[in-house]
Enzyme design. Structure first.
Site, PDB file in Angstrom:
ATOM      1  N   ILE A  19       0.843  -1.198   0.000  1.00 10.34           N
ATOM      2  CA  ILE A  19       0.000   0.000   0.000  1.00 10.34           C
ATOM      3  C   ILE A  19       0.873   1.241   0.000  1.00 10.34           C
ATOM      4  CG2 ILE A  19      -1.719   1.317   1.296  1.00 10.34           C
ATOM      5  CD1 ILE A  19      -2.991  -1.262   2.142  1.00 10.34           C
ATOM      6  N   ASP A  20       1.969   1.224   0.759  1.00 12.42           N
ATOM      7  CA  ASP A  20       2.914   2.345   0.709  1.00 12.42           C
ATOM      8  C   ASP A  20       3.389   2.588  -0.721  1.00 12.42           C
ATOM      9  OD1 ASP A  20       2.993   3.186   3.346  1.00 12.42           O
ATOM     10  OD2 ASP A  20       4.593   1.814   3.904  1.00 12.42           O
ATOM     11  N   SER A  21       3.828   1.529  -1.387  1.00 10.75           N
ATOM     12  CA  SER A  21       4.345   1.684  -2.746  1.00 10.75           C
ATOM     13  C   SER A  21       3.256   2.129  -3.711  1.00 10.75           C
ATOM     14  CB  SER A  21       4.972   0.373  -3.222  1.00 10.75           C
ATOM     15  OG  SER A  21       6.095   0.035  -2.430  1.00 10.75           O
TER      16      SER A  21
END
Length: 828
Positions: free
Chosen positions: A548-550
């Site tokens: 999700i960060d990426s």
């Protein structure tokens, strides 16, 4: 509030055609649908050309209601009339600005839809191709499950049954392919706005996997504890998700300073001798977690959420896909919006996840290009300090990166790969993630680094100079922090009114959670990612991937590119906003809600039943979540799951249609030992629809499980492939083996999909390369190395007007590091 934004936004007037032939929404949905959806939300007019006949695999799956809303739909029969289908797509492409193509080569290139043919008819067209994945082991159909099996991704999930693979509920490769395709289109439009010429970009599901998993794909010559944790092992073992008395789960996170210590005191736990990170990495937290689980089991989730609110540590409910659309915060921020569906009526769906708003006075109107509102070739481009004219892609664009952690840096790393000069600003003590090396490496390659104490005397003057010299200023700080440290939008625009300013927040800039800290872990809980990965009736399964960060970084990159395009085309500054929450919800965006009321109405949310049926909980709201993973974490049903064979090995099976199901029956019958053919007596003639009810067990699954136990996994996979049935042996590898499958593939190395460089104490370092190929001209040369702390401080400040004396003054005040003296006999 509606979701149809065509005609307004940075891409107003842009015409997009999205073609998907022979693909499945289950197998590769976001890859072919997300690009058009994002460009639609940026204001483009989108026409989707799709097959009139849905594959059997998609029966009962309603993702397209969300992904295709606001698009003009053109249906063709590419089975009965493939030439006619291709002609329809080609005719639409002649008047389009962007063309997305998804499908097998026989459905695309061999029918005259290759870039050379299309460019001859429309030289200004930007063509983005999502190709089938290729590796040294051959081609793979666009079915996510097969790629996950071949690479070993299925063994990178902590299955409830230790030692065996788990079906990947999160379609990470499809989402990554969709995001990379969107970046390719926007980069092409940005270049075309200066040159008037189109171009092409190319990606695949395999590229999408690399794009969203850089945190766990890497290898170093000299490992450290953190590279071992994520590049050799599978990350921390304690998920911090706990079952409450009502059977619902709550997710904890201790990322803020002092949060862990505060939580230990709250529960009456003994203090930690070594701190949060050490306890997490050593496994000490697993022992504590067992005691915490007993505590949380004493009260219902709502009571815990109310009691824990306002503390320094964070907690969120673990939801199922689509349930967040009923959350008051999500609805108040515009991430949940209403849509009038022709069959379902008024439904609630995910709204725009990136917004671009013009600021200040726009420049002169643009000159329309041959296929839409592109600036005429060679025309000067309005804009700010470093506008690059007709340079290749982002050559000449200057980016000031004030972000940290993983989500923020990934966005600017994408811009660096497109040729931008990215200057990273970090504290003189170093970015907080320099000590968590895999996370740092995932988002910092290709940048220049400046060390600057933003609170020190003179720092504001340095920032002002950097603002003036930048085309883009980007950060992902918590709401309010940028104002305190001097890089809020008003301060930046005072120095540079025409800048493209991006704030990639955690929960969004407004709403009840706006000022709270956020991370990938909490977003997996809210978005339904970890809840659905757990399987029916099972605890959530946290994916230690940083996906999700990426994804949030790639979403922000899309917003930044749209802002740069609007500035080049129309002039004036642009304000870009994205959120980690929006990116998480995008990964499960096929889910929607029926009967929840309009999100614009206060109090219209609440709770609902989660199902693919018409059942409700009395509120009238029903969440349509899509296929349900079984309790054993094997898959969605007989036609799309993993099977264990008689030798203990596993293989993946993905049956897209009824014809393939017939070939499956024949192949399995032929592979059974003599006298065992009766095992298939009750196997249905057509593939059963995917599981709609959590916990539902299909009789066809049990029949095939018994049949496949009569042989070995490799033998079954080979036999099925030979019969034309998509199947793939599950690579039973640890994290090191998974990394090797990605970075050591000979085809990937030949195509430049693996990069190698020296990283100081870590020595030779290998990572996935850029997940996008662009042409017809080569991509600009880019930096490959990860910058050292403050490595480029002197050269960046020198270019910004701070000579050696000025830098010495700044160093004396503690604003920048003291420069090492020049060797005798060299110029200073």
């Amino acid at each position: 509030m509606t979701t149809e934004t065509t005609g307004q936004g940075p891409l107003a007037g842009i015409r997009v055609v999205e073609v998907a032939f022979g693909t499945s929404v289950v197998g590769a949905g976001l890859a072919g649908s997300l690009p058009g959806a994002m460009l639609r939300d940026f204001g483009a007019q989108v026409t989707r050309v799709r097959s009139a006949r849905r594959p059997a695999l998609d029966t009962g799956v309603e993702f397209a209601r969300v992904w295709d809303r606001g698009k003009e739909i053109v249906e063709v029969d590419d089975d009965a009339d493939p030439a006619g289908a291709a002609a329809t797509a080609a005719a639409l492409a002649r008047s389009a600005d962007v063309l997305f193509l998804t499908g097998a080569e026989e459905a695309i290139e061999r029918r005259g839809l290759g870039y050379p043919d299309l460019a001859r008819a429309n030289p200004a067209l930007v063509v983005v191709r999502t190709r089938p994945s290729y590796s040294a082991r051959g081609a793979l159909a666009d079915l996510e499950l097969l790629l996950a099996a071949r690479t070993g991704l299925l063994t990178q999930i902590r299955c409830h049954q230790p030692g065996r693979p788990a079906f990947a509920d999160l379609a990470i490769a499809s989402a990554g392919a969709g995001l990379t395709a969107t970046v390719g289109a926007l980069a092409g439009l940005y270049e075309r706005a200066a040159t008037g010429r189109g171009g092409w970009a190319e990606t695949s599901l395999a590229d999408g996997l690399r794009a969203l998993l850089p945190m766990i794909i890497g290898r170093v010559e000299h490992p450290s504890p953190t590279t071992t944790l994520l590049w050799k092992d599978q990350g921390p073992k304690e998920s911090l998700a706990y079952r409450c008395a009502d059977g619902e789960y709550i997710q904890l996170w201790f990322g803020a300073k002092g949060a862990y210590e505060e939580f230990l005191a709250y529960l009456g736990e003994p203090p930690s001798e070594r701190g949060y990170n050490a306890d997490l990495m050593s496994g000490a937290m697993v022992e504590r977690g067992a005691r915490w689980a007993a505590a949380f089991a004493t009260r219902p989730r709502a009571a815990w959420l109310a009691d824990l609110a306002g503390h320094n540590f964070r907690c969120e409910p673990v939801l199922r896909p689509g349930e967040a659309l009923l959350d008051d915060h999500v609805r108040s921020t515009g991430l949940a919006v209403g849509h009038d569906d022709p069959d379902r009526g008024r439904i609630t769906v995910l709204g725009p996840i990136a917004r671009v708003i013009p600021t200040g006075q726009a420049g002169p109107p643009s000159t329309a290009g041959p296929a839409g509102p592109a600036r005429a070739a060679g025309a000067p481009a309005p804009g700010g300090a470093g506008e690059a004219g007709a340079g290749r892609l982002l050559s000449g664009v200057r980016v000031l990166d004030l972000s940290a952690y993983l989500a923020g840096p990934v966005a600017t790393a994408v811009l660096a790969e497109l040729g931008a000069d990215v200057v990273k600003v970090e504290p003189v003590t170093g970015d907080i993630h320099r000590n968590m090396e895999p996370m740092f490496a995932a988002g910092q390659r290709g940048k220049r680094a400046v060390a600057l104490d933003l609170k020190a005397p003179g720092a504001a003057g340095v920032l002002a100079a950097l603002f003036r010299d930048s085309d883009v200023v980007h950060h992902n700080a918590r709401v309010g922090l940028a104002e305190r440290l001097g890089y809020d939008e008003a301060t930046v625009r005072a120095a540079n009114p025409d800048v493209v300013y991006c704030h990639a927040s955690g929960f969004g800039a407004t709403g009840p959670r706006a000022k709270l800290p956020a991370n990938d872990h909490l977003m997996q809980a809210l978005s339904g990612v970890e809840g659905s990965q757990g399987g029916a009736g099972q605890p959530p399964t946290f994916l230690v991937w940083g996906a999700i960060d990426s994804a949030s970084g790639w979403v922000a990159a899309c917003g930044l590119l749209a802002g740069l395009y609007a500035r080049r085309r129309d002039g004036g500054g642009q304000s870009v906003s994205t959120s980690l929450l929006g990116a998480g919800l995008m990964l499960k965006s096929g889910a929607f809600v029926v009967g929840a009321g309009d999100p614009a109405d206060p109090g219209a949310g609440g709770t609902a039943a989660t199902d693919s049926t018409a059942a409700t909980d009395g509120t009238g709201a029903t969440v349509i979540a899509g296929p349900a993973l079984d309790a054993g974490q094997t898959g969605y049903g007989a036609a799309y799951r993993i099977y264990q064979a008689g030798d203990g090995g596993w293989f993946a099976l993905a049956v897209p249609d009824a014809k393939t199901w017939g070939r499956l029956r024949d192949a399995v019958a032929a592979g059974l030992p003599a006298g065992r053919g009766s095992l298939l007596a009750n196997l249905p003639a057509t593939p059963p629809p995917l599981r709609a009810w959590p916990g539902e067990r299909q009789p066809a699954e049990e029949i095939l499980e018994a049949a496949f136990h009569e042989g070995g996994a490799a033998g079954w996979a080979a036999r099925l492939r030979a019969a034309g049935v998509p199947a793939e042996l599950v690579a039973g590898v640890d994290r090191s083996g998974f990394v090797a499958n990605i970075v050591d593939d000979p085809v990937d190395r030949e195509l430049g999909r693996t990069v190698a460089f020296d990283w100081g104490a870590r020595g030779l370092t290998e990572q996935p390369g850029f997940a996008l190929r662009l042409g017809p001209e080569p991509r600009p040369a880019v930096r490959v190395a990860i910058p050292g702390l403050g490595e480029h401080t002197a050269e960046v400040l020198e270019a910004a007007g701070f000579d050696a004396a000025a830098r010495a003054t700044l160093a004396a005040a503690g604003a920048i590091p003291v420069e090492a003296p020049s060797p005798v006999g060299t110029s200073g």
